[in-house]
Design an enzyme around this catalytic site. Structure first.
Site, PDB file in Angstrom:
ATOM      1  N   CYS A   1      -7.299  -0.751   2.228  1.00  0.00           N
ATOM      2  CA  CYS A   1      -7.412  -1.854   3.136  1.00  0.00           C
ATOM      3  C   CYS A   1      -8.480  -1.623   4.222  1.00  0.00           C
ATOM      4  O   CYS A   1      -8.696  -0.436   4.526  1.00  0.00           O
ATOM      5  CB  CYS A   1      -6.121  -2.354   3.627  1.00  0.00           C
ATOM      6  SG  CYS A   1      -5.057  -2.815   2.536  1.00  0.00           S
TER       7      CYS A   1
ATOM      8  N   ASP B   1     -14.520   5.409  12.673  1.00  0.00           N
ATOM      9  CA  ASP B   1     -14.978   4.633  11.518  1.00  0.00           C
ATOM     10  C   ASP B   1     -16.503   4.307  12.187  1.00  0.00           C
ATOM     11  O   ASP B   1     -16.815   4.161  13.367  1.00  0.00           O
ATOM     12  CB  ASP B   1     -14.389   3.222  11.517  1.00  0.00           C
ATOM     13  CG  ASP B   1     -14.912   2.309  10.659  1.00  0.00           C
ATOM     14  OD1 ASP B   1     -14.353   2.210   9.430  1.00  0.00           O
ATOM     15  OD2 ASP B   1     -15.577   1.322  11.249  1.00  0.00           O
TER      16      ASP B   1
ATOM     17  N   TYR C   1      -9.920  -2.554  -2.087  1.00  0.00           N
ATOM     18  CA  TYR C   1      -9.560  -2.500  -3.573  1.00  0.00           C
ATOM     19  C   TYR C   1      -8.383  -1.604  -3.616  1.00  0.00           C
ATOM     20  O   TYR C   1      -7.820  -0.761  -2.861  1.00  0.00           O
ATOM     21  CB  TYR C   1     -10.513  -1.579  -4.173  1.00  0.00           C
ATOM     22  CG  TYR C   1     -10.806  -0.254  -3.672  1.00  0.00           C
ATOM     23  CD1 TYR C   1     -10.090   0.925  -4.286  1.00  0.00           C
ATOM     24  CD2 TYR C   1     -11.556   0.328  -2.610  1.00  0.00           C
ATOM     25  CE1 TYR C   1     -10.354   2.110  -3.927  1.00  0.00           C
ATOM     26  CE2 TYR C   1     -11.533   1.418  -2.373  1.00  0.00           C
ATOM     27  CZ  TYR C   1     -11.185   2.378  -2.892  1.00  0.00           C
ATOM     28  OH  TYR C   1     -11.235   3.644  -2.558  1.00  0.00           O
TER      29      TYR C   1
ATOM     30  N   HIS D   1     -38.663  -5.352  -1.994  1.00  0.00           N
ATOM     31  CA  HIS D   1     -39.772  -5.564  -0.731  1.00  0.00           C
ATOM     32  C   HIS D   1     -39.018  -5.584   0.579  1.00  0.00           C
ATOM     33  O   HIS D   1     -39.802  -5.414   1.742  1.00  0.00           O
ATOM     34  CB  HIS D   1     -40.466  -6.900  -1.222  1.00  0.00           C
ATOM     35  CG  HIS D   1     -41.147  -6.659  -2.590  1.00  0.00           C
ATOM     36  ND1 HIS D   1     -42.422  -6.114  -2.354  1.00  0.00           N
ATOM     37  CD2 HIS D   1     -41.029  -7.155  -3.706  1.00  0.00           C
ATOM     38  CE1 HIS D   1     -42.886  -5.875  -3.661  1.00  0.00           C
ATOM     39  NE2 HIS D   1     -42.201  -6.578  -4.360  1.00  0.00           N
TER      40      HIS D   1
ATOM     41  N   LYS E   1       0.723  -1.146  -0.120  1.00  0.00           N
ATOM     42  CA  LYS E   1      -0.040   0.010   0.111  1.00  0.00           C
ATOM     43  C   LYS E   1       0.984   1.321  -0.065  1.00  0.00           C
ATOM     44  O   LYS E   1       0.739   2.179  -0.791  1.00  0.00           O
ATOM     45  CB  LYS E   1      -0.763   0.089   1.215  1.00  0.00           C
ATOM     46  CG  LYS E   1      -1.785   1.181   1.336  1.00  0.00           C
ATOM     47  CD  LYS E   1      -2.148   1.266   2.763  1.00  0.00           C
ATOM     48  CE  LYS E   1      -2.842   2.682   3.101  1.00  0.00           C
ATOM     49  NZ  LYS E   1      -4.126   2.782   2.551  1.00  0.00           N
TER      50      LYS E   1
ATOM     51  N   ILE F   1     -26.133  13.072   5.650  1.00  0.00           N
ATOM     52  CA  ILE F   1     -26.367  11.865   6.060  1.00  0.00           C
ATOM     53  C   ILE F   1     -25.633  11.522   7.293  1.00  0.00           C
ATOM     54  O   ILE F   1     -25.615  10.346   7.984  1.00  0.00           O
ATOM     55  CB  ILE F   1     -25.566  10.819   4.909  1.00  0.00           C
ATOM     56  CG1 ILE F   1     -26.352  11.237   3.558  1.00  0.00           C
ATOM     57  CG2 ILE F   1     -25.792   9.544   5.273  1.00  0.00           C
ATOM     58  CD1 ILE F   1     -27.868  10.935   3.422  1.00  0.00           C
TER      59      ILE F   1
ATOM     60  N   HIS G   1     -18.740  11.413  -3.603  1.00  0.00           N
ATOM     61  CA  HIS G   1     -17.485  10.655  -3.675  1.00  0.00           C
ATOM     62  C   HIS G   1     -16.751  11.636  -4.827  1.00  0.00           C
ATOM     63  O   HIS G   1     -15.528  11.166  -4.905  1.00  0.00           O
ATOM     64  CB  HIS G   1     -17.612   9.515  -4.559  1.00  0.00           C
ATOM     65  CG  HIS G   1     -18.727   8.613  -3.556  1.00  0.00           C
ATOM     66  ND1 HIS G   1     -19.965   8.353  -3.927  1.00  0.00           N
ATOM     67  CD2 HIS G   1     -18.280   7.797  -2.645  1.00  0.00           C
ATOM     68  CE1 HIS G   1     -20.410   7.814  -3.009  1.00  0.00           C
ATOM     69  NE2 HIS G   1     -19.568   7.189  -2.258  1.00  0.00           N
TER      70      HIS G   1
ATOM     71  N   ASN H   1     -15.441  -8.361   0.678  1.00  0.00           N
ATOM     72  CA  ASN H   1     -15.306  -7.136   0.706  1.00  0.00           C
ATOM     73  C   ASN H   1     -14.269  -6.592  -0.371  1.00  0.00           C
ATOM     74  O   ASN H   1     -13.967  -5.556  -0.262  1.00  0.00           O
ATOM     75  CB  ASN H   1     -15.216  -6.201   1.970  1.00  0.00           C
ATOM     76  CG  ASN H   1     -16.516  -6.119   2.992  1.00  0.00           C
ATOM     77  OD1 ASN H   1     -17.214  -5.937   2.179  1.00  0.00           O
ATOM     78  ND2 ASN H   1     -16.155  -6.349   4.211  1.00  0.00           N
TER      79      ASN H   1
HETATM   80  N1  GLN Z   1     -23.637   8.202   8.912  1.00  0.00           N
HETATM   81  C1  GLN Z   1     -22.336   7.664   8.164  1.00  0.00           C
HETATM   82  C2  GLN Z   1     -21.853   8.988   7.607  1.00  0.00           C
HETATM   83  O1  GLN Z   1     -22.358   9.885   7.342  1.00  0.00           O
HETATM   84  C3  GLN Z   1     -23.024   6.913   6.821  1.00  0.00           C
HETATM   85  C4  GLN Z   1     -21.522   6.586   6.075  1.00  0.00           C
HETATM   86  C5  GLN Z   1     -21.954   5.317   5.096  1.00  0.00           C
HETATM   87  O2  GLN Z   1     -23.133   5.236   4.675  1.00  0.00           O
HETATM   88  N2  GLN Z   1     -21.078   4.633   4.785  1.00  0.00           N
HETATM   89  O3  GLN Z   1     -20.478   9.033   7.353  1.00  0.00           O
HETATM   90 ZN    ZN Z   2     -23.477   6.084   2.474  1.00  0.00          ZN
END
Ligand code: GLN
Ligand code: ZN
Length: 778
Positions: A539, A512, A535, A675, A35, A454, A718, A133
């Site tokens: 890691c 994390d 990937y 569903h 890495k 989020i 991203h 993963n």
């Molecule tokens: N609550 C997390 C964040 O905002 C969700 C991260 C994720 O879905 N991978 O970082």
């Molecule tokens: Zn997410």
């Protein structure tokens, strides 16, 4: 009678070694040496020679380690600078046109451009490798793809090992799996038959084989893991014709077809065991209990059986006595001289070496085996089969297993009972979602198209330093708390200024999303170097769930309460769901996965209830990895989805109607599990939506039926690109064309953790302006 190939084999492949084999080995190195070498090369800080030196050293140390451990069939060509599927693409010269490759041997620059993109051209797509993963680079093929033998890596690695005095088994991804893992290139009809390219790639496989033979190889391994998937007759026929076509090229070699990751369906087993020119078959006997029955009921005579009894996907010490007895029973099936002890799959899916774990206590360590230890286990089993059982080694293993079984650290009767009680019954909120949303709206009073994020906000260098120093006890608890509080207050202020409706605290205390919870739950252990390649150079370090899971104390309540006290707007409590915690951990193998999942669900349920009691009205329970856990075989989907969704509902079935439960998922291909998503019965779901707009939304039309809130991400987090107000408004309008106004939420795709404030502020500003603009048009 000994035929020529077998004679060659006994003479050449590591003589005097017991019948032991390793499917593949981690490439990153025990301390992620590859890495760091890769990243330094990509950053222009070191040369190609520097990188090659690290790679050569890693390969030779791995080969020597296996050879010294006594392994007979040692793999080569399982090393990779990025990905083994991309290596195959390079071998076949199947470089997509946009990389302007001009032929010849593929160099590092073309290779890494395909993997990571370059200044002018984006990377190739990456997708999950079966149900692991690990992510591979998806080949892009079409009728006009020109193939040529463009990477001699398999041969040069074979020769490299040979120069060290180690005769290896070169490993290639089999031609049929390669094509089945590909996708039609851009502009190529979706209906294009990728398998029609077999005739074009087999000549190159033949060239590789011829060169390997010339270099002295006596064995070759083709990985054909797609054989464990649900295949139709046409796909199965491709295996038969491919190997029939290769038969003459392969003559004189022992040919191993390796399968892994699941039970092999009976039809596929029949096809596999009748392939022409093949002399050995490898099976995953950890995830293949039914495969074992197939083998026992009929195994072709005179062929080698590579029995994958040592788990390549977990970190637990093998039950050597049990494996030995399985192996002994297989001797009767395959014959004593045709049975080879192996791993269930490549060891690249487990951690590298337990030797580097200095933080784990000796008791837990005695229960574990990483890749380096698994190599030793494989060899010990092979020796035992050959009548040279190392009694002391077996006894130590039995003692470790017994200690794990009886350890009070593993078993918590109360948790066992509570989890067992969940099984038969259903758990869901009493009121239906529409009525709940009404009750919630009375309290929350949100505008139409509510805005939210989020969870995480940018994690600055400073913030990481604070967490690191607190962990290392370099700063006091008071200092730590005040630094995190300050960060939260900054994040709250920003959101208020942006005029976001439902706020988050930004998750500054979390390194994390799984580790943060694992560290506070009992039953979890953490490694210092237990990295597994995800990937490229990336890691992950999954926690180890070794015991019954319980929650000794609240985990997030203090921070959520603190954050809520800073604002009059609703503050979301932020949790990781049980299925995601399970799927991103190394899970105990002494009880079914669902039992462990239910235990985690009960722990999260307590947290949900404490958050509610602390006055938090909106709680988000992330299930980023729910889809990842989907079994490979369709016949097993329903069972998994049933307990996974049930686990999620357990976490929040006890809250009041007025408490709003959100969930978040980082993907958008819901078609086949819609569903189950509905059945999670969350009040609001936020999802990724950066790619497949229309398709996704039409699937989610179904959501209208039950009326829950939906927030398909309005921009891609991203990428550092800042979306304009118009662009976001356009997105929202497209969503409104499909979804009812009263269920739509406006939010980014995922957490903002990896972005910079200079990206996040303008992007969210535009998100809120777009929302306000559209509100005036409704
Ligand atoms: N609550 C997390 C964040 O905002 C969700 C991260 C994720 O879905 N991978 O970082
Ligand atoms: Zn997410």
């Amino acid at each position: 009678m000994v035929n020529a190939a077998q004679f060659k084999e006994t003479a050449l492949i590591n003589p005097r070694k017991m019948a032991s084999h390793i499917v593949g080995y981690p490439r990153m190195g025990p301390k992620r040496e590859l890495k760091f070498a890769l990243e330094s090369f990509w950053d222009g800080k070191s040369s190609a020679e520097d990188l090659e030196k690290v790679a050569t050293d890693l390969r030779s140390s791995i080969w020597k380690q296996m050879s010294e451990a006594g392994i007979k069939y040692i793999p080569s060509n399982t090393f990779s600078y990025y990905d083994q599927v991309l290596d195959t693409t390079a071998m076949l010269g199947a470089v997509p046109e946009r990389y302007s490759w001009t032929g010849g041997e593929i160099g590092l620059s073309t290779y890494f451009s395909m993997a990571r993109g370059n200044a002018t051209v984006p990377a190739m797509e990456m997708t999950k490798w079966f149900d692991t993963n690990y992510h591979f680079i998806v080949p892009e093929l079409g009728p006009s793809t020109k193939f040529s033998y463009a990477s001699h890596k398999a041969v040069s690695e074979y020769k490299e090992a040979k120069a060290l005095g180690i005769d290896t088994v070169p490993v290639l991804i089999g031609p049929v799996s390669y094509l089945l893992l590909s996708k039609p290139a851009k502009g190529v009809e979706k209906s294009f038959s990728l398998l029609s390219l077999l005739g074009s790639i087999l000549p190159i496989y033949k060239e590789v084989v011829a060169e390997l033979k010339a270099a002295g190889a006596s064995w070759i391994q083709f990985d054909e893991p797609t054989l464990v998937k649900d295949l139709d007759a046409h796909e199965l026929a491709a295996f038969s014709s491919a190997y029939a076509e290769l038969e003459s090229a392969l003559s004189g070699l022992n040919v191993l077809i390796e399968t892994y990751f699941a039970d092999i369906p009976a039809e596929s087993y029949k096809t596999l065991t009748s392939l022409s020119g093949v002399t050995a078959y490898g099976f995953d006997l950890i995830r293949g209990a039914k495969t074992l029955d197939l083998i026992r009921s009929s195994f072709p005579s005179g062929k080698y059986l590579f029995a994958g009894v040592v788990d390549g996907r977990n970190i637990w010490a093998d039950d050597l006595a049990a494996s030995l007895s399985t192996l002994q029973s297989l001797e009767a099936v395959a014959g004593k001289d045709k049975l080879v002890v192996s791993t269930s799959c490549s060891l690249m899916h487990t951690a590298v070496d337990l030797v580097n774990e200095t933080k784990l206590d000796d008791e837990i360590k005695s229960w574990l085996a990483f890749a380096a230890q698994k190599v030793v286990e494989v060899n010990a089993l092979a020796k035992a089969l050959a009548g040279q059982k190392d009694e002391a080694y077996f006894a130590a293993n039995a003692a470790a297993l017994a200690s794990r079984k009886s350890s009070p650290r593993v078993t918590n009767q109360e948790v066992q009972k509570a989890a067992a009680a969940l099984k038969g019954s259903d758990h869901r909120r009493a009121t239906n979602v529409s009525a709940r949303l009404d009750a919630q709206q009375k309290k929350l009073n949100l505008p139409v198209l509510p805005t939210t994020t989020i969870g995480s906000f940018p994690q600055t260098v400073e913030l990481r330093r604070v967490r690191r120093e607190y962990k290392a006890k370099k700063i006091s608890e008071e200092e730590y708390i005040s630094a995190i509080k300050e960060e939260i207050s900054k994040v709250v202020k920003i959101q208020e200024e942006l005029d976001i409706d439902v706020l988050v605290h930004g998750e500054p205390e979390r390194n994390d999303m799984v580790e943060y919870f694992g560290e506070q739950l009992s039953g979890f252990a953490f490694t210092a170097n237990g990295w597994v390649q995800s990937y490229g150079s990336r890691c992950v370090k999954p926690p180890i769930i070794y015991g019954d899971v319980s929650r000794p104390h609240p985990m997030t309540v203090f921070w959520s309460k603190t954050a809520q006290s800073m604002t009059s707007r609703p503050m979301k409590g932020m949790l990781t769901g049980p299925v995601t915690i399970l799927n991103w951990s190394f899970v105990r193998n002494d009880q079914p996965r669902f039992e462990t999942c239910y235990q985690i669900a009960l722990a999260i349920k307590k947290e949900v209830e404490d958050l509610e009691a602390a006055g938090i009205q909106v709680i988000q329970i992330d299930e980023a990895a729910l889809r990842e856990g989907l079994p490979l075989r369709k016949s097993e989907h329903a069972f998994y989805l049933d307990w996974a969704v049930h686990s999620f509902r357990i976490t929040n079935c006890g809250v009041q109607d007025t408490t709003q439960i959100h969930t978040h998922m980082c993907y958008s291909n819901f078609n086949d599990i819609i569903h189950s998503i509905i059945n999670m019965d969350a009040d609001v779901i936020t999802i990724e939506n950066s790619r497949s707009d229309e398709k996704l939304l039409s699937v989610f039309r179904e959501g209208v039926k039950y009326g829950a809130g939906i927030g398909p991400g309005v921009y891609d987090i991203h990428s550092p690109r800042i979306p304009s107000t118009e662009e976001i408004a356009d997105r929202i309008n497209k969503m409104l064309a499909v979804l009812e106004t009263n269920i739509l939420w406006v939010n980014p795709d995922c957490g903002l953790k990896t972005r910079k404030y200079t990206e996040v502020k303008p992007a969210l500003t535009n998100m809120v302006s777009a929302t306000k603009l559209i509100r005036t048009q409704l």
